[in-house]
Design a protein around this motif. Structure first.
Motif, PDB file in Angstrom:
ATOM      1  N   PRO A 593     -26.866  -6.603 -24.523  1.00 58.41           N
ATOM      2  CA  PRO A 593     -26.469  -6.347 -25.476  1.00 58.41           C
ATOM      3  C   PRO A 593     -25.061  -6.787 -26.459  1.00 58.41           C
ATOM      4  O   PRO A 593     -25.085  -6.370 -27.571  1.00 58.41           O
ATOM      5  CB  PRO A 593     -26.774  -4.732 -25.113  1.00 58.41           C
ATOM      6  CG  PRO A 593     -27.612  -4.616 -23.588  1.00 58.41           C
ATOM      7  CD  PRO A 593     -27.322  -5.901 -22.847  1.00 58.41           C
ATOM      8  N   ASN A 594     -24.558  -7.053 -25.558  1.00 56.69           N
ATOM      9  CA  ASN A 594     -22.917  -7.119 -25.628  1.00 56.69           C
ATOM     10  C   ASN A 594     -22.462  -7.590 -26.889  1.00 56.69           C
ATOM     11  O   ASN A 594     -21.714  -8.446 -28.071  1.00 56.69           O
ATOM     12  CB  ASN A 594     -21.815  -7.273 -25.187  1.00 56.69           C
ATOM     13  CG  ASN A 594     -21.359  -5.800 -24.185  1.00 56.69           C
ATOM     14  OD1 ASN A 594     -20.667  -4.670 -24.916  1.00 56.69           O
ATOM     15  ND2 ASN A 594     -21.584  -5.893 -22.944  1.00 56.69           N
ATOM     16  N   ILE A 595     -23.941  -9.295 -26.930  1.00 64.05           N
ATOM     17  CA  ILE A 595     -23.614 -10.340 -28.289  1.00 64.05           C
ATOM     18  C   ILE A 595     -24.647  -9.700 -29.026  1.00 64.05           C
ATOM     19  O   ILE A 595     -24.014 -10.090 -30.512  1.00 64.05           O
ATOM     20  CB  ILE A 595     -25.336 -11.019 -27.859  1.00 64.05           C
ATOM     21  CG1 ILE A 595     -24.425 -12.077 -25.633  1.00 64.05           C
ATOM     22  CG2 ILE A 595     -25.432 -12.142 -29.019  1.00 64.05           C
ATOM     23  CD1 ILE A 595     -23.955 -12.723 -26.265  1.00 64.05           C
ATOM     24  N   PHE A 596     -24.867  -8.412 -29.591  1.00 58.90           N
ATOM     25  CA  PHE A 596     -24.911  -7.550 -31.289  1.00 58.90           C
ATOM     26  C   PHE A 596     -24.050  -7.537 -31.495  1.00 58.90           C
ATOM     27  O   PHE A 596     -23.621  -8.287 -32.438  1.00 58.90           O
ATOM     28  CB  PHE A 596     -26.234  -6.766 -30.517  1.00 58.90           C
ATOM     29  CG  PHE A 596     -26.383  -5.871 -31.922  1.00 58.90           C
ATOM     30  CD1 PHE A 596     -27.075  -6.104 -32.236  1.00 58.90           C
ATOM     31  CD2 PHE A 596     -25.127  -5.099 -32.672  1.00 58.90           C
ATOM     32  CE1 PHE A 596     -27.734  -5.422 -33.884  1.00 58.90           C
ATOM     33  CE2 PHE A 596     -25.350  -4.586 -33.481  1.00 58.90           C
ATOM     34  CZ  PHE A 596     -27.358  -4.287 -33.738  1.00 58.90           C
ATOM     35  N   ASN A 597     -23.027  -7.516 -31.012  1.00 61.06           N
ATOM     36  CA  ASN A 597     -21.679  -7.389 -31.348  1.00 61.06           C
ATOM     37  C   ASN A 597     -20.702  -8.004 -31.548  1.00 61.06           C
ATOM     38  O   ASN A 597     -19.868  -8.709 -32.289  1.00 61.06           O
ATOM     39  CB  ASN A 597     -20.456  -6.001 -30.433  1.00 61.06           C
ATOM     40  CG  ASN A 597     -20.582  -4.435 -30.099  1.00 61.06           C
ATOM     41  OD1 ASN A 597     -21.763  -3.734 -32.031  1.00 61.06           O
ATOM     42  ND2 ASN A 597     -20.658  -4.088 -29.936  1.00 61.06           N
ATOM     43  N   ARG A 598     -20.339  -9.064 -31.160  1.00 60.18           N
ATOM     44  CA  ARG A 598     -20.404 -10.152 -30.690  1.00 60.18           C
ATOM     45  C   ARG A 598     -20.525 -11.561 -32.095  1.00 60.18           C
ATOM     46  O   ARG A 598     -20.052 -11.336 -33.160  1.00 60.18           O
ATOM     47  CB  ARG A 598     -20.654 -11.488 -29.917  1.00 60.18           C
ATOM     48  CG  ARG A 598     -20.247 -12.845 -29.698  1.00 60.18           C
ATOM     49  CD  ARG A 598     -20.460 -13.343 -28.918  1.00 60.18           C
ATOM     50  NE  ARG A 598     -19.674 -15.101 -28.589  1.00 60.18           N
ATOM     51  CZ  ARG A 598     -19.526 -14.809 -27.507  1.00 60.18           C
ATOM     52  NH1 ARG A 598     -20.240 -15.000 -25.879  1.00 60.18           N
ATOM     53  NH2 ARG A 598     -19.118 -16.559 -27.218  1.00 60.18           N
ATOM     54  N   ILE A 599     -21.807 -11.435 -33.209  1.00 59.69           N
ATOM     55  CA  ILE A 599     -22.793 -11.487 -33.843  1.00 59.69           C
ATOM     56  C   ILE A 599     -21.909 -10.619 -34.706  1.00 59.69           C
ATOM     57  O   ILE A 599     -22.083 -11.309 -36.219  1.00 59.69           O
ATOM     58  CB  ILE A 599     -23.965 -11.584 -34.018  1.00 59.69           C
ATOM     59  CG1 ILE A 599     -24.562 -12.312 -32.566  1.00 59.69           C
ATOM     60  CG2 ILE A 599     -24.527 -11.425 -34.843  1.00 59.69           C
ATOM     61  CD1 ILE A 599     -26.178 -11.686 -32.573  1.00 59.69           C
ATOM     62  N   LEU A 600     -21.856  -9.544 -34.468  1.00 59.16           N
ATOM     63  CA  LEU A 600     -20.724  -8.496 -36.106  1.00 59.16           C
ATOM     64  C   LEU A 600     -19.672  -9.402 -35.939  1.00 59.16           C
ATOM     65  O   LEU A 600     -19.983  -9.075 -37.510  1.00 59.16           O
ATOM     66  CB  LEU A 600     -20.940  -6.947 -35.818  1.00 59.16           C
ATOM     67  CG  LEU A 600     -22.619  -6.800 -35.212  1.00 59.16           C
ATOM     68  CD1 LEU A 600     -22.346  -5.313 -35.213  1.00 59.16           C
ATOM     69  CD2 LEU A 600     -23.650  -6.847 -36.659  1.00 59.16           C
ATOM     70  N   LEU A 601     -19.041 -10.160 -35.545  1.00 59.64           N
ATOM     71  CA  LEU A 601     -17.899 -10.452 -35.755  1.00 59.64           C
ATOM     72  C   LEU A 601     -17.503 -11.567 -35.764  1.00 59.64           C
ATOM     73  O   LEU A 601     -16.658 -12.315 -35.977  1.00 59.64           O
ATOM     74  CB  LEU A 601     -16.353 -10.109 -35.191  1.00 59.64           C
ATOM     75  CG  LEU A 601     -17.454  -8.925 -34.288  1.00 59.64           C
ATOM     76  CD1 LEU A 601     -15.935  -7.948 -32.905  1.00 59.64           C
ATOM     77  CD2 LEU A 601     -15.748  -7.109 -35.910  1.00 59.64           C
ATOM     78  N   ASP A 602     -19.034 -12.832 -35.679  1.00 56.35           N
ATOM     79  CA  ASP A 602     -19.281 -14.227 -35.670  1.00 56.35           C
ATOM     80  C   ASP A 602     -18.297 -15.035 -36.777  1.00 56.35           C
ATOM     81  O   ASP A 602     -19.710 -14.674 -37.823  1.00 56.35           O
ATOM     82  CB  ASP A 602     -19.755 -14.736 -35.087  1.00 56.35           C
ATOM     83  CG  ASP A 602     -19.809 -15.915 -34.650  1.00 56.35           C
ATOM     84  OD1 ASP A 602     -18.422 -16.845 -34.950  1.00 56.35           O
ATOM     85  OD2 ASP A 602     -20.039 -16.501 -33.123  1.00 56.35           O
ATOM     86  N   MET A 603     -17.594 -14.399 -38.024  1.00 57.05           N
ATOM     87  CA  MET A 603     -17.140 -15.298 -39.032  1.00 57.05           C
ATOM     88  C   MET A 603     -18.105 -16.762 -39.236  1.00 57.05           C
ATOM     89  O   MET A 603     -18.157 -17.332 -39.678  1.00 57.05           O
ATOM     90  CB  MET A 603     -15.832 -15.783 -39.113  1.00 57.05           C
ATOM     91  CG  MET A 603     -15.556 -17.035 -38.682  1.00 57.05           C
ATOM     92  SD  MET A 603     -14.915 -16.105 -37.025  1.00 57.05           S
ATOM     93  CE  MET A 603     -13.576 -15.579 -37.217  1.00 57.05           C
ATOM     94  N   GLU A 604     -18.259 -17.027 -38.037  1.00 56.57           N
ATOM     95  CA  GLU A 604     -18.805 -18.782 -37.567  1.00 56.57           C
ATOM     96  C   GLU A 604     -20.550 -18.582 -38.115  1.00 56.57           C
ATOM     97  O   GLU A 604     -20.694 -19.952 -38.272  1.00 56.57           O
ATOM     98  CB  GLU A 604     -18.619 -19.833 -36.842  1.00 56.57           C
ATOM     99  CG  GLU A 604     -17.225 -20.161 -36.282  1.00 56.57           C
ATOM    100  CD  GLU A 604     -17.274 -21.077 -35.222  1.00 56.57           C
ATOM    101  OE1 GLU A 604     -18.149 -22.005 -36.041  1.00 56.57           O
ATOM    102  OE2 GLU A 604     -16.953 -20.276 -34.592  1.00 56.57           O
ATOM    103  N   LEU A 605     -20.779 -17.494 -38.080  1.00 61.77           N
ATOM    104  CA  LEU A 605     -22.510 -17.350 -38.372  1.00 61.77           C
ATOM    105  C   LEU A 605     -22.694 -16.952 -40.028  1.00 61.77           C
ATOM    106  O   LEU A 605     -23.398 -16.435 -40.482  1.00 61.77           O
ATOM    107  CB  LEU A 605     -23.274 -16.202 -38.219  1.00 61.77           C
ATOM    108  CG  LEU A 605     -22.983 -16.293 -36.677  1.00 61.77           C
ATOM    109  CD1 LEU A 605     -23.578 -15.245 -35.730  1.00 61.77           C
ATOM    110  CD2 LEU A 605     -24.192 -17.692 -36.000  1.00 61.77           C
ATOM    111  N   ASP A 606     -21.542 -17.383 -40.991  1.00 64.04           N
ATOM    112  CA  ASP A 606     -21.528 -16.127 -42.613  1.00 64.04           C
ATOM    113  C   ASP A 606     -22.705 -16.871 -43.199  1.00 64.04           C
ATOM    114  O   ASP A 606     -22.773 -16.419 -43.720  1.00 64.04           O
ATOM    115  CB  ASP A 606     -20.095 -16.717 -42.598  1.00 64.04           C
ATOM    116  CG  ASP A 606     -19.913 -16.004 -44.292  1.00 64.04           C
ATOM    117  OD1 ASP A 606     -20.024 -14.793 -43.943  1.00 64.04           O
ATOM    118  OD2 ASP A 606     -19.592 -16.391 -45.598  1.00 64.04           O
TER     119      ASP A 606
END
Length: 921
Positions: A593-606
Motif C-alpha cells: 500500500p505504500n506505493i499509493f503515497n509514492r504515486i502521489l509524490l512522483d513528479m515523473e507521473l505528471d
C-alpha cells in the motif's frame, strides 16, 4: 438603484493568486425579469459570469469579444425593447490555487450605482476607446453624465452600426493525435477501431475534418463556444464509455488551438507551441482564456510542462465534473509543487527532477536507504499531506530547486522535511547508495539481499566510488579501467564505470557498461539491478518502449522486487498509455500500500496525473468505505476480547495493544492506514478465532482430565466409612460436578460462556486440588479401617483355629504322657491348669495376631483391589441391565445414567459429569 459593490463583495477573496490576467468587466443592470438571450449571447462570446444578484450581474471577458457581444445586444434591443444599462471597464482577472475566480477593479469604480432606464445603454471606460474603435462599425461618443457612475471618469457612450452583424471571431482548430508509433499492424487496427467511434461523432455534429495518415493527426474546425463545449463533452463521454464498454480504444492527446494566425491544413500541429509528447491523453487541452468560459460544465485542471508562471494563454485541460456524465466520478486533489515539475527534458537519472543533471544531483552524497520514510508518511493525514506539499512549494527557491530540496531533506522532522526525503527516495534504486549495497550483498533475492551485507572488500572499488562522489570522474575512470584489466571477471568495475559515463553525459555508453556488468553478475539480485539501470538510462533518453521491456526482464529475474514493475508503469504513463500503467500500479498497491503515497509524490507521473488521480480516488473511496465499516468492527472486537478473556489470559494484553493501534488507525485519513486497518482487523479476527478454537480444545482436554480425576475421587471417597464427616469434601465435590455439568450444556463460542468456562476451570482445578489433598486423609482412614477389618477377620480365624487345635492337642498330650515316669510337665500343667490355660490363650492370641498381621500386610492390596473391582463390576452390570430394561421396556426414554458405586461405604454426594459432548463444540 443597484450597487456594484454588492457583486464585488460576493466574489471570493483570493490572498495568493496562481494566475493574474487582464481583460474587461461588463456590469449589467436591468429592470424587470432578466432576458435569457442576454446571458446566452454573452456566453457565446466567451464571457464568464462572475457574480449575479437581483437585477444585476458582473461578467468578465478575456478579450475584445465583449464589444462585439454588447454590439449584438444593442442591435437586438432596437427591435426588442430591453431596459438595461451596461458598463464596460478594464479589470484584472484573479484565479486562486483552487481555481476560485475573482475580479479586481480600480478603487474609484467599486462603489458605483446604476439605475437602468427604458432603453439599452452601454457606457465604456475611456481607457478602452482605442480597443473599441479598432473594431469596424463601433463608435464611442461623449454623453451626459450617468447618476451613480464614478464622477472622476469621463464615460463614453457606445454605438454600434446596425448594418454589421458583429459575429464572434472566436474559433478553434481541434487536433486529435493518437499516441505511440502506429507502425505495427495491431496498433493500426486498434486506432482505426477507435477512430471509427470518433468519426461517428464528427458526422453526427456535421464537422468536416482532415487527417494526416503518417502521423495520425485528425484536425477539424470549431466555430463557436457552444460547439467547443459540445465536442469536449462528446469526447470525454466517448472515451469513458469506450473504456467501460471494452470496445476498441487507443489513447489520444487533444487540443483546441485558437484559429487566429493559423490555416486549416495538415501542417497545423507543427505550428502550435505545444509539446504533443507531454500532453495528458484523453483530456481536451485549451488555453485558460478559452477554458474559463466552459467552467460551468467542466473542471479545469492545470498542466505544468516547463511553465513556472501561468497566464491566460497558458494551457490547461478539461475533465467532467464529479457526477456529470461518464468518467466524472471524482479525483484526488493532491497538487504537486510546481517547482518540482517545471523544466525541459526527461529529468535527472538519479532523482527525476528536471532542473539539473546527474553530475550535480543532491542524491550522489547519500550513503544509506531510508525506507522508514514511507512508514512515516503512512501516519500523515491526506489534508496534512496536501498542506505539507504547499509548504514545500513555498520553501523551494525557484533558481535552485535541487539545492533547497537537499537542504530540506537534511533538516528536521517537519512534514516538509519528510516530503523532501520522500522525493529523493522514490528513485533510490537508480542512485549510488544502492550500488554500494549491491556490492556488499550476500543474498540472492531483493527481499533479504540488502540486509545480508558482507564487509567492504575491493579497496579500489570503494576508492573509485568516493572519487565519483567527489566529482573526480577522470581519476575514478582511470582506477576502474585498470581494475577491469586486473579483475576481468568482476562486475564491480563496469558497474561503476556506467555511472561515470552517465555523469560525463554519455548515457549510451553507460548502458553498455551495465550490460557488461549484467553479463558478469552471478546472482539474480545483481542481474535484476543492472537490468533496472539499463532500463532507467533508456527511460531518461525517451526510449520508453525499450526501457519497459528491460524493466519487465528485471522483474522476472527478481520477482519480489517491486521497483522494476513500478518503473515499467511509469514508462507507460510517459508514453501516454496511462490506463495500462495504472493497471500495473493498482497491482503494486495490492502488494504494498505504500506505493499509493509514492504515486502521489512522483513528479515523473505528471503526464497522466489526471487519470491517475481519478483512479486513485476510486481506490481511496473503496478503502475509506471499508475502513468506516471496520471502525465498528474494532469496537466490537474490543468488547468481545474484554468479554471473552480475563486480564490474566496470555492473549488479553497483546490483543488490547493491537486493538489500540487499530483504533488509532481509524483516526487517520491515509490510504496506507486504511489498508493496514482492514488487513489488521481481518488478521486479528482470524487470530482471535484461532485462539478461541485452541482454548476450546484445551477446555475439552482439561474437562476430560478433570472428569477422570473426579471419577477417581468419587470411587475413592465412596468407600469412606464415616460419611457424616465429609461435609466440606461433599461441598467441593458438588461444586465441581455442578460447574462441569453447566459447561457440558453451554455453547462455548459465546463470549460470556467462554469466559465463565475459563474461570470455572480454574476454580474446579483448585477444588479438585483440595479434594485430592483431603483424599489422602480419607485413603488413610479408609485403608486403615479396611486393614483392621481384614486383620480382625484373619485374627479371629487364626485364634479359633489355634484354640481348637489347643483344645484337641493338649488333652491328647496329657493323656499320652501321664504314664511316663518323671513327667513333671504334666504334673505342673495339672497343678496349674488355670494359669496354663490363660497363658496358652495369650500365647495363641499373640501368635494369631502376628500371623494375621503378616498375612494381611502381604495380601492387603490384592484383597482391596479384588474387593473394589468386584463391586465396580457388579455396579456396571446393574447399570447395563437398567439401560437394557429402559431400551426394551420404555422406548424413547433413554436418559443417560451416571454411574455410582453399588452399595458404597460412603454415599456419593453428587453424580460426576458426563464427558463434554457436542454442545461444547
Amino acid at each position: 438603484m443597484y450597487n456594484l459593490s454588492v457583486l464585488l463583495q460576493s466574489l471570493p477573496h483570493i490572498q495568493q493568486s496562481r494566475l493574474v490576467g487582464s481583460g474587461y468587466a461588463a456590469w449589467l443592470s436591468w429592470s424587470g425579469a432578466p432576458n435569457t438571450s442576454m446571458a446566452h449571447t454573452l456566453k457565446d462570446y466567451g464571457g464568464v459570469l462572475m457574480a449575479q444578484d437581483t437585477g444585476q450581474a458582473l461578467w468578465f471577458f478575456p478579450g475584445m469579444e465583449v464589444f462585439r457581444a454588447v454590439a449584438r445586444l444593442q442591435i437586438w434591443s432596437r427591435l426588442n425593447a430591453m431596459p438595461m444599462l451596461c458598463q464596460v471597464v478594464p479589470a484584472t482577472f484573479l484565479v486562486g490555487y483552487d481555481f476560485a475566480l475573482s475580479l479586481s477593479l480600480s478603487p474609484e469604480l467599486t462603489d458605483q450605482q446604476a439605475n437602468p432606464g427604458q432603453d439599452f445603454a452601454v457606457w465604456i471606460h475611456p481607457k478602452l476607446k482605442e480597443a473599441v474603435e479598432s473594431i469596424p462599425g463601433l463608435d464611442l461618443k461623449p454623453g451626459p453624465g450617468v447618476t451613480g457612475f464614478a464622477s472622476s471618469v469621463q464615460w463614453l457612450q457606445f454605438h454600434a452600426d446596425q448594418g454589421l452583424d458583429y459575429e464572434t471571431s472566436l474559433g478553434w482548430f481541434f487536433v486529435i493525435k493518437p499516441l505511440g508509433k502506429l507502425g505495427d499492424k495491431e496498433s493500426i487496427l486498434v486506432w482505426r477501431g477507435f477512430f471509427s467511434e470518433i468519426q461517428t461523432a464528427l458526422q453526427r455534429l456535421d464537422l468536416k475534418y482532415i487527417s494526416d495518415v503518417r502521423d495520425g493527426y485528425v484536425i477539424f474546425p470549431l466555430g463557436s463556444v457552444r460547439l467547443l463545449r459540445a465536442w469536449c463533452q462528446e469526447m470525454l463521454n466517448l472515451t469513458a464509455s469506450v473504456k467501460e464498454g471494452g470496445r476498441e480504444y487507443w489513447p489520444c492527446v487533444m487540443a483546441a488551438v485558437p484559429q487566429k494566425g493559423l490555416t486549416f491544413s495538415a501542417e497545423l500541429p507543427k505550428k502550435v507551441g505545444l509539446d504533443w509528447e507531454r500532453l495528458a491523453p484523453d483530456y481536451p487541452h485549451l488555453q485558460y482564456r478559452d477554458a474559463f468560459p466552459l467552467a460551468e460544465w467542466f473542471k479545469i485542471n492545470e498542466i505544468r510542462h516547463g511553465v513556472d508562471q501561468e497566464g491566460l494563454e497558458t494551457w490547461c485541460n478539461l475533465s467532467l465534473k464529479a457526477g456529470e456524465g461518464r468518467g466524472g466520478e471524482g479525483s484526488l486533489e493532491v497538487p504537486l509543487p510546481r517547482k518540482l515539475t517545471v523544466g525541459e527534458g526527461q529529468g535527472c537519472f538519479y532523482c527525476g527532477l528536471k532542473d539539473h543533471g546527474p553530475a550535480t544531483c543532491p542524491t550522489r552524497g547519500l550513503t544509506r536507504i531510508a525506507p522508514e520514510v514511507w512508514n512515516k508518511l503512512a501516519t500523515v493525514n491526506m489534508d496534512a499531506l496536501v498542506a505539507g506539499l504547499q509548504t514545500l512549494e513555498k520553501s523551494l527557491e525557484p533558481s535552485r530547486v535541487a539545492a533547497s530540496l537537499e537542504h530540506l531533506a537534511g533538516g528536521g522532522d517537519k512534514l516538509e522535511n519528510l516530503l523532501a526525503r520522500a522525493v529523493f527516495e522514490i528513485n533510490a534504486p537508480s542512485q549510488l547508495r544502492i550500488l554500494q549495497l549491491v556490492w556488499r550483498s550476500r543474498g540472492k533475492e531483493w527481499s533479504t539481499g540488502l540486509s545480508q551485507l558482507a564487509p567492504e572488500d575491493a579497496p579500489y572499488a570503494w576508492a573509485s566510488l568516493e572519487a565519483v562522489r567527489g566529482g573526480d570522474l577522470d581519476r575514478a575512470e582511470s582506477m576502474l579501467k585498470q581494475a577491469s584489466l586486473k579483475y576481468m571477471r568482476s562486475y564491480q568495475p563496469p558497474s561503476l564505470l556506467g555511472f561515470v559515463a552517465l555523469e560525463k553525459g554519455d548515457a549510451h555508453q553507460a548502458g553498455f557498461y551495465w550490460q557488461e556488468a549484467e553479463r558478469l553478475s552471478y546472482t539474480p539480485l545483481q542481474q535484476g539491478y543492472f537490468l533496472y539501470l539499463q532500463g532507467r538510462v533508456l527511460e531518461i533518453q525517451g526510449e520508453f518502449k525499450e526501457a519497459s521491456s528491460l524493466f519487465k526482464r528485471a522483474a522476472s529475474v527478481s520477482p519480489d522486487w517491486l521497483d522494476p514493475t513500478y518503473r515499467e508503469a511509469v514508462c507507460l504513463v510517459k508514453m501516454g498509455f496511462t490506463g495500462q500503467g495504472m493497471d500495473i500500479l493498482e497491482r503494486l498497491i495490492e502488494r504494498d500500500p505504500n506505493i499509493f503515497n509514492r504515486i502521489l509524490l512522483d513528479m515523473e507521473l505528471d503526464r497522466g496525473r489526471m487519470q491517475i488521480m481519478g483512479a486513485l480516488f476510486s481506490l481511496w473511496r473503496v478503502a475509506e468505505t471499508k475502513c468506516e465499516e471496520e471502525k465498528a468492527l474494532v469496537a466490537t472486537l474490543s468488547s468481545e476480547v474484554a468479554q471473552r478473556f480475563e486480564d490474566g489470559h496470555a492473549f488479553f494484553e497483546p490483543a488490547q495493544e493491537r486493538l489500540e493501534r487499530m483504533r488509532r488507525l481509524t483516526e487517520r485519513r491515509n490510504f496506507v492506514a486504511f489498508r493496514t486497518l482492514v488487513s489488521g482487523v481481518d488478521e486479528f479476527a482470524a487470530e482471535m478465532n484461532t485462539q478461541v478454537e485452541t482454548d476450546i480444545k484445551r477446555i475439552r482436554a482439561r474437562a476430560d482430565h478433570y472428569y477422570d480425576r473426579l471419577r477417581e475421587i468419587q470411587r475413592e471417597a465412596a468407600w469412606f466409612p464415616f460419611p457424616k464427616l465429609l461435609l466440606e469434601f461433599n461441598k467441593d465435590f458438588n461444586f465441581c460436578v455442578e460447574k462441569m455439568n453447566w459447561m457440558r450444556d453451554q455453547h462455548l463460542k459465546v463470549a460470556e460462556n467462554f469466559r465463565k468456562t475459563l474461570r470455572f476451570l480454574g476454580e474446579i482445578e483448585d477444588r479438585i486440588g483440595r479434594l485430592q489433598k483431603r483424599l489422602v486423609t480419607l485413603r488413610i482412614v479408609r485403608d486403615s479401617t479396611l486393614f483392621v477389618l481384614l486383620l480382625g477377620r484373619t485374627f479371629i480365624w487364626l485364634e479359633i483355629i489355634g484354640l481348637g487345635l489347643a483344645l484337641v492337642t493338649i488333652p491328647l498330650l496329657i493323656y499320652m504322657t501321664r504314664q511316663a515316669p518323671g513327667n513333671w510337665l504334666v504334673t505342673l500343667i495339672l497343678e496349674q491348669k488355670w494359669e496354663f490355660q490363660k497363658g496358652l490363650v495369650i500365647i495363641l492370641s499373640v501368635l494369631a495376631l502376628a500371623l494375621a498381621a503378616v498375612k494381611t500386610a502381604f495380601s492387603f492390596e490384592k484383597r482391596k483391589r479384588q474387593l473394589f473391582e468386584r463391586k465396580e463390576q457388579e455396579f456396571q452390570d446393574r447399570v447395563q441391565a437398567r439401560r437394557a430394561a429402559m431400551k426394551g421396556g420404555a422406548p424413547g426414554t433413554g436418559k443417560a445414567q451416571t454411574r455410582t458405586p453399588a452399595k458404597p461405604l460412603v454415599k456419593s454426594p453428587a453424580k460426576p459429569p458426563a464427558k463434554p459432548g457436542a454442545k461444547g463444540k
